[in-house]
Design a protein around this motif. Sequence first.
Motif, PDB file in Angstrom:
ATOM      1  N   GLY A  11       0.789  -1.216   0.000  1.00 31.41           N
ATOM      2  CA  GLY A  11       0.000   0.000   0.000  1.00 31.41           C
ATOM      3  C   GLY A  11       0.827   1.275   0.000  1.00 31.41           C
ATOM      4  N   HIS A  12       2.130   1.127  -0.303  1.00 31.01           N
ATOM      5  CA  HIS A  12       3.003   2.298  -0.311  1.00 31.01           C
ATOM      6  C   HIS A  12       2.489   3.407  -1.205  1.00 31.01           C
ATOM      7  N   GLY A  13       2.520   4.626  -0.707  1.00 31.86           N
ATOM      8  CA  GLY A  13       2.183   5.776  -1.526  1.00 31.86           C
ATOM      9  C   GLY A  13       0.698   5.984  -1.727  1.00 31.86           C
ATOM     10  N   ARG A  14      -0.124   5.074  -1.136  1.00 27.06           N
ATOM     11  CA  ARG A  14      -1.554   5.286  -1.315  1.00 27.06           C
ATOM     12  C   ARG A  14      -2.174   5.852  -0.050  1.00 27.06           C
ATOM     13  N   ALA A  15      -3.323   6.470  -0.238  1.00 24.69           N
ATOM     14  CA  ALA A  15      -3.977   7.086   0.917  1.00 24.69           C
ATOM     15  C   ALA A  15      -4.511   6.009   1.854  1.00 24.69           C
ATOM     16  N   LEU A  16      -4.506   6.316   3.149  1.00 27.22           N
ATOM     17  CA  LEU A  16      -4.986   5.377   4.157  1.00 27.22           C
ATOM     18  C   LEU A  16      -6.413   4.916   3.858  1.00 27.22           C
ATOM     19  N   ASP A  17      -7.222   5.872   3.387  1.00 25.00           N
ATOM     20  CA  ASP A  17      -8.621   5.561   3.086  1.00 25.00           C
ATOM     21  C   ASP A  17      -8.752   4.427   2.083  1.00 25.00           C
ATOM     22  N   GLN A  18      -7.772   4.362   1.181  1.00 22.18           N
ATOM     23  CA  GLN A  18      -7.843   3.316   0.151  1.00 22.18           C
ATOM     24  C   GLN A  18      -7.353   1.985   0.687  1.00 22.18           C
ATOM     25  N   VAL A  19      -6.301   2.046   1.478  1.00 26.55           N
ATOM     26  CA  VAL A  19      -5.686   0.815   1.956  1.00 26.55           C
ATOM     27  C   VAL A  19      -6.534   0.170   3.046  1.00 26.55           C
ATOM     28  N   ALA A  20      -6.995   0.970   3.975  1.00 31.93           N
ATOM     29  CA  ALA A  20      -7.767   0.447   5.095  1.00 31.93           C
ATOM     30  C   ALA A  20      -8.836   1.457   5.479  1.00 31.93           C
ATOM     31  N   PRO A  21      -9.936   1.472   4.717  1.00 35.61           N
ATOM     32  CA  PRO A  21     -10.978   2.478   4.949  1.00 35.61           C
ATOM     33  C   PRO A  21     -11.535   2.427   6.369  1.00 35.61           C
ATOM     34  N   GLU A  22     -11.401   1.243   7.040  1.00 32.43           N
ATOM     35  CA  GLU A  22     -11.925   1.115   8.414  1.00 32.43           C
ATOM     36  C   GLU A  22     -11.238   2.085   9.371  1.00 32.43           C
ATOM     37  N   PHE A  23     -10.015   2.509   9.000  1.00 31.88           N
ATOM     38  CA  PHE A  23      -9.262   3.356   9.923  1.00 31.88           C
ATOM     39  C   PHE A  23      -9.477   4.850   9.673  1.00 31.88           C
ATOM     40  N   ALA A  24     -10.322   5.174   8.701  1.00 33.80           N
ATOM     41  CA  ALA A  24     -10.480   6.576   8.322  1.00 33.80           C
ATOM     42  C   ALA A  24     -10.944   7.434   9.495  1.00 33.80           C
ATOM     43  N   LEU A  25     -11.928   6.919  10.210  1.00 31.49           N
ATOM     44  CA  LEU A  25     -12.518   7.698  11.286  1.00 31.49           C
ATOM     45  C   LEU A  25     -11.507   7.962  12.402  1.00 31.49           C
ATOM     46  N   ILE A  26     -10.829   6.893  12.802  1.00 33.39           N
ATOM     47  CA  ILE A  26      -9.872   7.048  13.905  1.00 33.39           C
ATOM     48  C   ILE A  26      -8.716   7.961  13.471  1.00 33.39           C
ATOM     49  N   ALA A  27      -8.348   7.883  12.203  1.00 34.83           N
ATOM     50  CA  ALA A  27      -7.274   8.755  11.702  1.00 34.83           C
ATOM     51  C   ALA A  27      -7.714  10.220  11.762  1.00 34.83           C
ATOM     52  N   ASP A  28      -8.956  10.469  11.341  1.00 33.87           N
ATOM     53  CA  ASP A  28      -9.481  11.831  11.407  1.00 33.87           C
ATOM     54  C   ASP A  28      -9.461  12.349  12.841  1.00 33.87           C
ATOM     55  N   ASN A  29      -9.930  11.479  13.752  1.00 36.88           N
ATOM     56  CA  ASN A  29      -9.958  11.885  15.160  1.00 36.88           C
ATOM     57  C   ASN A  29      -8.567  12.230  15.667  1.00 36.88           C
ATOM     58  N   ALA A  30      -7.581  11.405  15.276  1.00 33.95           N
ATOM     59  CA  ALA A  30      -6.211  11.643  15.747  1.00 33.95           C
ATOM     60  C   ALA A  30      -5.643  12.928  15.155  1.00 33.95           C
ATOM     61  N   ARG A  31      -6.019  13.202  13.920  1.00 31.51           N
ATOM     62  CA  ARG A  31      -5.523  14.440  13.295  1.00 31.51           C
ATOM     63  C   ARG A  31      -6.026  15.648  14.065  1.00 31.51           C
ATOM     64  N   VAL A  32      -7.257  15.541  14.572  1.00 32.16           N
ATOM     65  CA  VAL A  32      -7.827  16.659  15.319  1.00 32.16           C
ATOM     66  C   VAL A  32      -7.328  16.670  16.759  1.00 32.16           C
ATOM     67  N   ALA A  33      -7.460  15.534  17.424  1.00 28.31           N
ATOM     68  CA  ALA A  33      -7.209  15.498  18.864  1.00 28.31           C
ATOM     69  C   ALA A  33      -5.773  15.145  19.223  1.00 28.31           C
TER      70      ALA A  33
END
Length: 325
Positions: A11-33
């Motif tokens: 998954g090198h060079g690809r967006a997290l959303d594409q590689v593991a969409p399940e983690f999108a929400l937690i990633a967003d939260n971490a970016r904020v908090a």
Amino acid sequence: MALLDLPGDRGHGRALDQVAPEFALIADNARVAGQAEEEVDVARARDTHRLRVRASRTSDGLVLTFDDITRLVSAQRNAAWRDVARRIAHEIKNPLTPIQLSAERLQRKFRKDVPAADLEVFDRCTDTIVRQVGDIGRMVDEFSSFARMPAPKFAEQDAAELLRAGVFAQRVATPDISVELLEPIPEVVLLADGRMLAQALTNVLKNASEAVAARVAETPKPKGRITTELVVDAEGVTVTVEDNGLGLPAKDRDRLTEPYVTTREKGTGLGLAIVKRILEDHGGELILTDARRGRGARAILKFPTMAMIRNGSAPAAADTNVEVS
Ligand SMILES: Nc1ncnc2c1ncn2[C@@H]1O[C@H](COP(=O)(O)OP(=O)(O)O)[C@@H](O)[C@H]1O
Ligand SMILES: [Mg+2]
């Protein structure tokens, strides 16, 4: 990465959303908090894992770490089920005996005074109580043996003898069904808990007889038949129980060994959960599949060579009660 089933490039060079969409929400939260933690179910082609995911924001991006807690969650769920089963069994079992005794007493004491015209109703009612209470009692026994499930006590067990005993008991219980034991029956000694193996066999035979009885009620032909076989080969010892009953249900087929999965009105869904557990405790496995020919199901109980002490021609040991555990 195997958990996420990523392709060769990881998954090198690809967006997290594409590689593991399940983690999108937690990633967003971490970016904020700055930090976030969550349990996430990740479903991939092969199986579903539950991961505990932690995300932290760093100066140049996000770091995600995850623990696979699938087994932990399933162990917790199992423990919870057992606890429920144990309590229900206890609460239900207690009043059963007095109910049964009371009904039998009514029969004995008042049957002679019942006017002839009412006798049929009287008998039907009291019989129903006694019979249904019996049914409940058997269900509760299944609950409590699932909830208790002690650790096995290993000793030398004659597999052929265990199977013969199981087949005999099933013949007595269901005389309308022909219960066969295929010859030749190999002599083989297993290191096992005899009572548990007997229970596993009983549960599988009982399922077969129930599936057969249900099918015969629909279409009386062919005659109900259960065929059992004991085979010893390089892989170990296999007991097969095949029937010409309803066949395994199409829906939830791979969940039949989970506790409380049942398609029968009076079922508890614990029979196969118990069999599976017993086999696992013996290093073996339970396989459920279709009958080799025609309608019906086949249950295969597999024991590894490890569990086999000797077979056929090997001389018998003098001491037959080797306790290992
Ligand atoms: N021999 C069989 N033929 C058809 N279906 C079966 C057979 N054995 C098990 N099953 C299916 O598996 C389910 C679960 O079995 P089990 O765990 O013993 O629970 P229960 O017998 O209480 O339903 C049954 O309800 C039935 O749908
Ligand atoms: Mg059953």
